[in-house]
Motif scaffolding. Structure first.
Motif, PDB file in Angstrom:
ATOM      1  N   ILE A  13      -1.233 -53.903 -91.127  1.00  0.00           N
ATOM      2  CA  ILE A  13      -0.980 -53.132 -89.911  1.00  0.00           C
ATOM      3  C   ILE A  13      -1.198 -54.058 -88.720  1.00  0.00           C
ATOM      4  O   ILE A  13      -2.259 -54.690 -88.602  1.00  0.00           O
ATOM      5  N   LEU A  14      -0.202 -54.151 -87.857  1.00  0.00           N
ATOM      6  CA  LEU A  14      -0.317 -54.966 -86.656  1.00  0.00           C
ATOM      7  C   LEU A  14      -0.335 -54.069 -85.425  1.00  0.00           C
ATOM      8  O   LEU A  14       0.529 -53.200 -85.263  1.00  0.00           O
ATOM      9  N   ASP A  15      -1.315 -54.292 -84.564  1.00  0.00           N
ATOM     10  CA  ASP A  15      -1.392 -53.603 -83.278  1.00  0.00           C
ATOM     11  C   ASP A  15      -0.717 -54.499 -82.243  1.00  0.00           C
ATOM     12  O   ASP A  15      -1.181 -55.614 -81.979  1.00  0.00           O
ATOM     13  N   ASP A  21      -4.336 -57.856 -86.616  1.00  0.00           N
ATOM     14  CA  ASP A  21      -3.545 -57.850 -87.842  1.00  0.00           C
ATOM     15  C   ASP A  21      -4.496 -57.536 -88.992  1.00  0.00           C
ATOM     16  O   ASP A  21      -5.324 -58.361 -89.366  1.00  0.00           O
ATOM     17  N   TRP A 272       6.718 -47.542 -87.767  1.00  0.00           N
ATOM     18  CA  TRP A 272       5.848 -47.425 -86.595  1.00  0.00           C
ATOM     19  C   TRP A 272       4.856 -46.280 -86.758  1.00  0.00           C
ATOM     20  O   TRP A 272       5.193 -45.212 -87.279  1.00  0.00           O
ATOM     21  N   HIS A 273       3.631 -46.502 -86.291  1.00  0.00           N
ATOM     22  CA  HIS A 273       2.678 -45.398 -86.105  1.00  0.00           C
ATOM     23  C   HIS A 273       3.265 -44.461 -85.059  1.00  0.00           C
ATOM     24  O   HIS A 273       3.975 -44.901 -84.142  1.00  0.00           O
ATOM     25  N   HIS A 277       2.078 -47.960 -80.936  1.00  0.00           N
ATOM     26  CA  HIS A 277       1.275 -49.149 -80.667  1.00  0.00           C
ATOM     27  C   HIS A 277       1.063 -50.015 -81.906  1.00  0.00           C
ATOM     28  O   HIS A 277       0.706 -51.185 -81.764  1.00  0.00           O
ATOM     29  N   ARG A 278       1.241 -49.429 -83.079  1.00  0.00           N
ATOM     30  CA  ARG A 278       0.999 -50.143 -84.318  1.00  0.00           C
ATOM     31  C   ARG A 278       2.171 -49.933 -85.267  1.00  0.00           C
ATOM     32  O   ARG A 278       2.868 -48.919 -85.196  1.00  0.00           O
TER      33      ARG A 278
END
Length: 285
Positions: A13-15, A21, A272-273, A277-278
């Motif tokens: 998961i990348l913000d 990360d 996407w969340h 944002h993530r």
């Protein structure tokens, strides 16, 4: 694939705001194509023709019932209401799985014909329309077009012509006005990102570099478009390659988010969340 020859998948998961990360699961299975649940607590992936549910907080991975649906591929999308999962099978048919009813399902398309297969990529924001790749093979010639269909099934509307340029990865914009996709229509073998009106019409090119760009995913908040970028000269969208994840921003500039070993299966479908944002992705170690 690791240096030892064994397959390793990392679900990460990348913000995009903080740059954090996070690895949430590492597995020896070839996991692919995470969809984020509407409550933000779990991911749906596929592996070996099956669907899997990953509980992010605990890292527990479990089988997701698919109620007689044939083996699936990595084209699966959660409806905006979070209750229905639409999937494509390896044979190219589309089915709907009721997530609230322990996997009860229905066929959206008829059984896939030998010369025409359908691979799902998006659901409209109002939850009424599917957008997918129509792959037609006749006389040893393969064409790919962008098409739409009601979530209840037919009739089919084909939006792009057989112009010799491979079209793939279609997805609706958050406001439902556009369909974003990748295509080789400008330069054979070199996919770039495009958008066209949701009802069909002239396509507008969005990326203009020498890389091979696939799978545009608009952020839910409209802040940009996530996509997978291969090195120049890459044919198709293979797995286990050195690739980049990039963000096409609203002003047309491109921000590279990270480089990784990935490709097919990394972000084939919306990941996407809900807050934009993530996003989740799969890297191969």
């Amino acid at each position: 694939m690791s240096s030892s020859g064994e397959w390793v998948s990392q679900v990460r998961i990348l913000d995009v705001v903080t740059g954090r990360d996070e690895v949430v699961l590492e597995s020896g299975r070839q996991l692919e194509a995470p969809n984020w649940s509407m409550d933000g607590e779990s991911l749906i992936l596929n592996a070996d023709g099956s669907l899997l549910l990953l509980h992010i907080a605990t890292g527990i991975l479990e089988d997701l019932p698919r109620a007689g649906v044939p083996r699936v591929n990595n084209d699966h999308v959660i409806a905006p209401d979070g209750r229905t999962l639409y999937v494509s099978t390896e044979a190219g048919s589309i089915h709907a799985i009721d997530l609230a009813q322990t996997g009860s399902s229905r066929a959206v398309t008829q059984a896939a014909a030998p010369d025409a297969r359908r691979y799902l990529h998006g659901v409209s924001p109002d939850g009424r329309t599917l957008v997918y790749v129509l792959l037609v093979e006749r006389a040893s010639r393969v064409s790919t077009r962008i098409a739409t269909m009601s979530v209840d099934g037919g009739p089919e509307t084909v939006l792009t012509g057989d112009d010799g340029g491979r079209d793939d990865g279609p997805e609706f914009s958050p406001d439902g006005r556009w369909i974003l996709f990748n295509s080789e229509r400008s330069t054979p073998g070199q996919a770039q990102l495009y958008r066209m009106p949701a009802a069909g019409g002239p396509a507008e090119q969005l990326t203009f570099d020498d890389r091979v760009n696939w799978f545009p995913h608009p952020a839910p908040d409209g802040s940009g478009v996530l996509y997978l970028s291969y090195p120049p000269g890459t044919a198709g969208h293979p797995a286990d390659r050195d690739v980049a994840l990039r963000l096409l921003k609203a002003d047309g500039s491109v921000r590279e988010l990270l480089r990784l070993r990935g490709g097919q299966g990394t972000i084939n479908v919306p990941s996407w969340h809900p807050n934009g944002h993530r996003f989740a992705f799969v890297a191969f170690g």
